[in-house]
Structures are given as C-alpha cells and as structure tokens.
Enzyme design. Structure first.
Site, mmCIF file in Angstrom:
data_model
loop_
_atom_site.group_PDB
_atom_site.id
_atom_site.type_symbol
_atom_site.label_atom_id
_atom_site.label_comp_id
_atom_site.label_asym_id
_atom_site.label_seq_id
_atom_site.Cartn_x
_atom_site.Cartn_y
_atom_site.Cartn_z
ATOM 1 N N LYS A 137 -19.589 39.916 28.991
ATOM 2 C CA LYS A 137 -19.534 39.356 27.642
ATOM 3 C C LYS A 137 -19.054 40.417 26.652
ATOM 4 O O LYS A 137 -19.465 41.578 26.725
ATOM 5 C CB LYS A 137 -20.925 38.855 27.262
ATOM 6 C CG LYS A 137 -21.050 38.209 25.897
ATOM 7 C CD LYS A 137 -22.493 37.779 25.671
ATOM 8 C CE LYS A 137 -22.691 37.041 24.369
ATOM 9 N NZ LYS A 137 -24.107 36.614 24.202
ATOM 10 N N SER A 213 -24.694 32.064 23.263
ATOM 11 C CA SER A 213 -23.451 32.715 22.865
ATOM 12 C C SER A 213 -22.678 33.326 24.036
ATOM 13 O O SER A 213 -21.562 33.809 23.857
ATOM 14 C CB SER A 213 -23.735 33.812 21.836
ATOM 15 O OG SER A 213 -24.589 34.802 22.372
ATOM 16 N N SER A 237 -29.174 32.576 24.773
ATOM 17 C CA SER A 237 -27.723 32.723 24.888
ATOM 18 C C SER A 237 -27.196 32.954 26.289
ATOM 19 O O SER A 237 -25.989 32.915 26.505
ATOM 20 C CB SER A 237 -27.240 33.861 23.981
ATOM 21 O OG SER A 237 -27.384 33.504 22.635
#
Length: 503
Positions: A137, A213, A237
């Site tokens: 990420k 996220s 997330s």
C-alpha cells in the site's frame, strides 16, 4: 458480475482461487437461534474443538486451492522459477484494469528474483515467502520509491531512503516487493474511491468500490495479480476492502507489526496488516511478519468458545450478510466449537470514542498541509480533515480514557470467550461515488455501513480477520475477533476461519 480477467500458466490459481470462493455451494441449515449471553449451548455427542486441535501445521484443507502452496510446489519441482513468477506478476500489474497500481519496482524485483532463485537452488527457501511477489500500500515506505499516499499533496515526495520495518522483514524472508498499490487518500476513508489517481475498482464489478483504505492491495489480490499484499488498518482499512473484494484481511493486535516507515493517520489506532488470496497464504504471511511479536500462547484448559454478539449494534445488516453469518456460526458449531450468544455492553459508548481520537490525531498529522496546500487535497479529504479542528483536546483525552476503560471492561466480560464472530461490514460493495445506502428500512452513509463493525477493534487493539463467506454474487466478509484473552491470538483466528471456509 464481472470476473477478474483470466491469467494463464502456473500463477493462474491466484485468480481461480479468488473466484471459487464466491461460487454456489451446498449450505447447511442455519443452526440454533441465539438468546441471552448465558444461554447454554446444546449438548452434543460430537467431539468438542480444543486449542490443541488447531496447533497442527498450516496446510490447505481438502479440496482447497492455495496460491502460495502452488507456487511453492512449482519452485520445488523446477516447473517455475522466481524470475518466471515475477515476470508474470509484473506483466499483469502493468496491464491492471482496476487502477490498483501506483508504481512498479521492476528492475529491483527482477534482480531480487534472479538472486533468490539462485539461492533457492543452492540452499533451499528462507521462508514460505521465498521468491514470492508482494505488493505494498502506498502509505508504506519502499526504498527507492516515493510514498505519495494517494494525494497531490505529496506529488513531489522524494523516493524513500529506506524500507519500512515491515518491508525489511519481508525482504529478509525472501519475499519480492514488486511495487506500490492504490490507497484512499492518506488512508482517510473506507471506500477506496478518493485519490489523486481516481478510484480503485472492484474486480468483481468494476462499477463498484473496492473498500478502503487498502484499496489497491485488496483489488490486486482479488484480481489474481498477487498472492499477498501489505496494508494498514486504522478503523477497518484492511478488513473492509478484504470483505468487499473477497480476500482474506488480517489486522493483527495493535503494535504486533512495526509501524516505522508507515505514513500515519491516527497513530494510536493505526495497525499494519496483510491481505491474502487464501488462508494458507495469510497464515504463512503472518508467521513471517509476526516473528518479532509471536509467542506461544497459554491456552485455557477448555474447548474453544466463539461468541456471536446479540446487541442491536451488530444486527443492522443486508439480508445476505445476516444469513452468511448464521451459516458460519453453524459451521463452527458443527465442527465442535462452542458457539454461544454474547452481549457487548457499552458498545455504543466504545464506538463513540473513535471519532474524537481519530479526528484529533489525524488533524495533528495534517494541520500544516491543510493550511499551506489546501487545494492539493481531494475535496472530501480536505472537508473531513478540516472538520477535525473542532475537536477540543479535553474531548480527545476523555475519549482516550473511555476507550481504555471500556476495552478493559469488554475484555473482562468476554474472559471465557476466545473469539467473536460478526459480519465485517453491514453491506456489500456499493456503486462508485454513492454516498448513502439503504439497509432494511434504514438509510445510512456508506462510510458508516462499512466502518461500524470493524472500528471497535482498533480501539481495543484486539486481532481481527475478515474471511470471505462461501457463496455466489458480490463477496461477503465475516469477521473473527480475538478477545484479548489467553489463546485468542492471530493464528487461532486464522484456523477458525478455515472452518468457516469449509462450509
């Protein structure tokens, strides 16, 4: 439903395994109804599941398809080399149609694959992840690549000088980091459709959100590009996009994985976690990454007990999600796990502590940029972060005290429970840019429907995993949560998840 694009060769099971979890299967009748917390489970003649039964080495169950296991066989038998694997992964990521990819580190990945392939032939594997591609990420530093966090605020960010601590662990284990993946801007959102590069798209239906996220990691794994990716989880997330994209998402206990080199959102709530194509891969990833925090738990001398919360907080659900949760409880019960109803006292008060903590800490992280570069934020992110300036310090401190006290009280109340079983989200993936959703007779925001069942466990710091429910249609995530008691560790949760997936 739009399926992920086809892949070929030895890596094809990555996509196949993800799709197979959502096809129709024979479903047992729903088990007993749940009453009060102290309702005794029905007597049964079958053997009860104990912690000792979960201590066998990780391996795919009968008929299961594990991406990582197939890669390991290919490497061992010589039918596949790390270079072959990485070349195929990079090709897929270059042509990804889901906006999951931010930047690739092709030169280093291929160089590492060559070196690790030679080492594999000489000495054997360092770990189960030796030669295996991993995505990261774009809130996590990877040496040589900038960390842009999905925002124009960081367009000019210089390449990171060093790997984040969690990336160093991966490299020491022989994993190969192939690049950076999409994130909801600064990790501030559960939908995955707010970023300078545009929205990530769900491989099961590109018109729908991935969840956030950790949007890129979930999409890349679900699409079959990668077996494993690293994300962050501040309120759900990792677990939310795992649920919406139909992959496994593990949020370990707070601080179980190091956060050095990770761009913060709310430091006291931030967790580093992982997203995996299947449970075997998730467990192997945890065994590698959690090496610094792992210890042999002292298991209680009793059968495993899983609590199903009965408080109204947990009951506002889309009908297919409620049904999947009931089937999962029945599967655990059938396997000999003691499944009991529980209440979760003060859960509304605990959940209410989340926003004052998130808001005060997130505003502190971004206050300077909000003042100096307001135009570079996405409008939704700017509005959200700017609103947090209104949270006074005394509310923040009161919320921190409440979270500590209520977490301790909930843990004490659940002292005889090893894990909780809940849905991961109240709804499945919604259309892109849709702000509201109807659940039963109620209308709520998409953000609330996604966050409310996961955020309590960022406040408690307990480990939690989202596992795909067997079935067809858009994916459904089921959440297993350790209760902070002896034996309620990450490994136990992953083994319980295997029972649910054997439905």
């Amino acid at each position: 439903m739009t399926e992920p694009r086809a892949v070929s060769g030895v890596d094809a099971p990555i996509a196949a395994a993800s799709r197979a979890r959502h096809r129709s299967c024979t479903r047992p009748a729903v088990g007993r109804a749940f009453g009060s917390r102290h309702t005794a489970p029905p007597t049964t003649s079958r053997a009860e599941m104990t912690h000792d039964a979960l201590d066998s080495p990780a391996a795919p169950g009968p008929g299961a398809s594990s991406v990582l296991a197939m890669l390991q066989v290919g490497f061992t038998e010589g039918a596949l080399t790390p270079v072959d694997h990485i070349e195929r992964v990079l090709t897929r990521l270059r042509h990804d149609p889901h906006n999951a990819v931010v930047a690739l580190d092709e030169e280093r990945a291929l160089r590492d694959a060559t070196e690790l392939g030679a080492e594999l032939r000489r000495r054997g594997p360092r770990s189960p992840l030796h030669g295996v591609a991993v995505g990261v990420k774009d809130l996590i530093d990877v040496a040589g690549l900038p960390t842009r966090a999905g925002s124009a605020v960081r367009t000019g960010a210089a390449p990171a000088r060093a790997d984040a601590a969690v990336i160093s662990r991966l490299r020491r284990a022989g994993a190969i980091v192939v690049g950076k993946l999409h994130t909801h801007e600064f990790g501030h959102g559960p939908t995955g459709d707010v970023a300078v590069s545009g929205p990530a798209r769900n491989p099961h239906d590109p018109t729908r959100i991935t969840g956030g996220s950790s949007s890129g990691p979930a999409a890349a794994v679900a699409a079959g590009h990668l077996p494993l990716a690293i994300g962050t989880d501040t309120g759900g997330s990792v677990r939310i996009p795992a649920a919406l994209c139909g992959v496994v998402g593990l949020k370990p206990s707070w601080a179980a994985l190091p956060r050095r080199g990770v761009y913060p959102l709310a430091p006291s709530l931030d967790h580093v976690g992982l997203l995996a194509a299947d449970l075997y891969t998730a467990l192997a990833g945890w065994e590698v990454l959690g090496v610094g925090s792992r210890q042999d738990p002292v298991h209680p001398p009793r059968p495993i007990r899983v609590g199903v919360p009965q408080h109204e907080y947990w009951t506002l659900l889309d009908a297919p999600i409620a049904a999947a949760t009931a089937r999962a409880a029945h599967a655990l019960d059938t396997a000999g796990v003691q499944v009991v109803p529980v209440d979760t006292p003060q859960i509304y008060r605990l959940a209410a502590a989340y926003m004052p903590i998130l808001g005060r800490e997130a505003y502190a992280v971004h206050a300077a940029a909000l003042a100096e570069r307001a135009e570079d934020f996405q409008p939704a992110t700017y509005a959200g972060l700017r609103s947090y300036a209104e949270y006074p310090r005394h509310d923040y401190l009161a919320a921190k005290r409440a979270a500590r006290q209520l977490s301790a009280g909930l843990g004490a109340h659940l002292a005889d429970i090893d894990a909780l079983l809940t849905p991961t989200t109240r709804t499945r993936a919604t259309p892109l840019a849709q702000p509201f959703v109807s659940i039963g007779t109620e209308r709520t925001t998409v953000a609330a429907a996604l966050l409310e069942l996961t955020l309590p466990f960022n406040l408690t710091g307990w480990p939690a995993v989202s596992v795909p429910a067997p079935g067809s249609g858009l994916p459904i995530g089921l959440q297993l949560v350790g209760t902070g008691t002896a034996g309620s560790d990450e490994r136990t949760l992953l083994h319980l998840a295997r029972i649910i997936q054997a439905l």
